[in-house]
Design a protein around this motif. Structure first.
Motif, short mmCIF file in Angstrom:
data_model
loop_
_atom_site.label_atom_id
_atom_site.label_comp_id
_atom_site.label_asym_id
_atom_site.label_seq_id
_atom_site.Cartn_x
_atom_site.Cartn_y
_atom_site.Cartn_z
N GLY A 82 9.44 -3.11 -2.61
CA GLY A 82 8.94 -4.17 -1.73
C GLY A 82 7.60 -3.87 -1.08
O GLY A 82 7.10 -4.70 -0.31
N VAL A 83 6.99 -2.72 -1.35
CA VAL A 83 5.71 -2.35 -0.74
C VAL A 83 4.63 -2.30 -1.81
O VAL A 83 4.80 -1.64 -2.84
N GLN A 84 3.50 -2.98 -1.57
CA GLN A 84 2.38 -2.95 -2.50
C GLN A 84 1.65 -1.61 -2.37
O GLN A 84 1.11 -1.28 -1.31
N GLN A 85 1.65 -0.84 -3.45
CA GLN A 85 1.04 0.49 -3.39
C GLN A 85 0.46 0.88 -4.74
O GLN A 85 0.58 0.15 -5.72
N VAL A 86 -0.21 2.02 -4.76
CA VAL A 86 -0.92 2.47 -5.95
C VAL A 86 0.05 3.17 -6.90
O VAL A 86 0.80 4.06 -6.50
N VAL A 87 -0.01 2.76 -8.17
CA VAL A 87 0.78 3.39 -9.22
C VAL A 87 -0.14 3.73 -10.37
O VAL A 87 -0.97 2.91 -10.79
N SER A 88 -0.05 4.96 -10.88
CA SER A 88 -0.82 5.37 -12.06
C SER A 88 0.14 5.68 -13.19
O SER A 88 1.30 6.04 -12.97
N VAL A 117 3.51 7.05 -12.19
CA VAL A 117 3.46 8.00 -11.08
C VAL A 117 3.11 7.20 -9.83
O VAL A 117 2.03 6.62 -9.74
N VAL A 118 4.03 7.14 -8.87
CA VAL A 118 3.78 6.40 -7.64
C VAL A 118 2.85 7.23 -6.75
O VAL A 118 3.22 8.30 -6.28
N ARG A 119 1.64 6.72 -6.53
CA ARG A 119 0.66 7.43 -5.70
C ARG A 119 0.81 7.05 -4.24
O ARG A 119 0.29 7.75 -3.35
N GLY A 120 1.45 5.93 -3.96
CA GLY A 120 1.73 5.52 -2.59
C GLY A 120 0.56 4.82 -1.91
O GLY A 120 -0.18 4.06 -2.53
N LEU A 121 0.36 5.12 -0.63
CA LEU A 121 -0.68 4.50 0.18
C LEU A 121 -1.04 5.44 1.33
O LEU A 121 -0.27 6.34 1.66
N PRO A 122 -2.21 5.25 1.93
CA PRO A 122 -2.60 6.15 3.03
C PRO A 122 -1.63 6.07 4.20
O PRO A 122 -1.06 5.00 4.49
N ALA A 123 -1.44 7.18 4.89
CA ALA A 123 -0.54 7.23 6.05
C ALA A 123 -1.00 6.25 7.12
O ALA A 123 -2.19 6.14 7.42
#
Length: 337
Positions: free
Chosen positions: A68-74, A81-87
């Motif tokens: 449910g969270v828009q984040q970076v995936v490579s 590989v889920v790269r996530g998002l900045p803290a």
């Protein structure tokens, strides 16, 4: 008949076809080697999204909903590989990736209603510091040497374009003007491509060169690489994919409604006309130079778009049975006989 005699029997016919091929463009013969699709696996909890960047080495990056969270995936080695998002941020949209694997994008803080440009490399996320008085910056592109392009806003009807040099020196601020309204892309030599509605232009070191729509009445530039620009033009009241090898004139790209990405060798990704709607483009297509190709449908998906022409000759995008506005499953296409 043996295989060798089969080859000998075909030889005269092959020679005739080869001669005709040299005399005519491939599109005129109807010979189009297709780009064949591969649907990439999603991470656990993954949903719809967009592939937006590649290192040109068979690896890709984009923005996808994960739990449910828009984040970076490579995708590395074909796996997500889920790269996530900045803290401290609630959403991260990746917009581009260069050959070094450097990803750029925009991070959003819903609580403070602010956003910042980020760079993501092997050491993690790094937020770009906003230039003084500017806020709400949106990443646009990163070039091969690592320069980062962004659009900037501040309170009131003011806008600008920001370029952070890869060497860490102070960013360049390009004020919004008639020819520098909306930054679209960044070439490897630092040229910024602008679209201003009625006109498109190239900016480099303060010098502006307008792109001529001639012989069309109107044109819109969308991407640049090695000085070649692609986009779309209005031709006979119909929008057509377009290409500029120089700023002085544009040529149409056969069969396309819009060209949206170009790689270092001139491979261009674009969209076909939509047979059921003049307001929305259709599915993916591609050109090698100006020669049209075929981008095949992934499985039974009704809609598919290739929004990226990668430097390894692949195309990247998504496929969906829903709205293209939300993206879809990640898809890459490779040119195969």
């Amino acid at each position: 008949m043996s295989s060798k005699s089969w080859v000998r029997a075909l030889a005269p016919a092959v020679a005739v076809v080869a001669a005709v091929t040299l005399a005519q463009p491939a599109g005129a013969l109807g010979i189009r080697i297709p780009w064949r699709p591969t649907v990439l696996p999603l991470p656990a909890g993954g949903g719809d999204g967009f592939l937006t960047g590649s290192n040109g080495k068979g690896e890709y990056t984009g923005t996808f909903a994960v739990n449910g969270v828009q984040q970076v995936v490579s995708w590395r080695g074909g796996q997500p590989v889920v790269r996530g998002l900045p803290a401290g941020y609630e959403r991260a949209d990746a917009v581009d990736e260069n050959a070094a694997g450097t990803v750029v994008g925009t991070a959003y803080d819903y609580e403070t209603k602010t956003n910042h440009v980020f760079v993501l490399d092997s050491t993690g996320f790094h937020l770009k510091e906003n230039p003084p008085t500017w806020e709400n910056l949106y990443a646009v592109a990163v070039n091969t040497r690592g320069d980062v392009l962004a659009r900037a806003n501040r309170t009131g009807p003011y806008a600008a374009t920001v370029v952070w040099p890869a060497d860490g020196t102070a960013p360049t601020i390009i004020p919004s003007g008639n020819d520098t309204y909306y930054a679209r892309d960044l070439d490897d030599d630092g040229t910024v491509l602008f679209d201003s509605g009625a006109t498109s232009a190239l900016w480099k070191n303060g010098v502006i060169r307008q792109l001529s729509p001639s012989p069309a009445a109107w044109a819109e530039a969308l991407a640049i690489r090695n000085g070649v620009v692609v986009g779309k033009r209005s031709w006979g009241g119909v929008e057509q994919a377009a290409r500029w090898s120089t700023p002085d004139a544009t040529v149409g790209l056969e069969g396309g409604a819009s060209a949206i990405s170009i790689n270092q060798a001139g491979l261009t990704a674009g969209l076909l006309p939509n047979p059921s709607s003049s307001a929305w483009p259709g599915n993916a297509t591609a050109w090698r130079g100006t020669v049209p190709g075929e981008v095949q449908r992934p499985g039974t998906y009704t809609q598919f778009q290739a929004r990226l022409a990668a430097d390894d000759g692949s195309l990247a995008g998504f496929a969906t049975n829903g709205s293209v506005d939300a993206g879809g499953v990640p898809v890459v296409w490779h040119l195969t006989p």
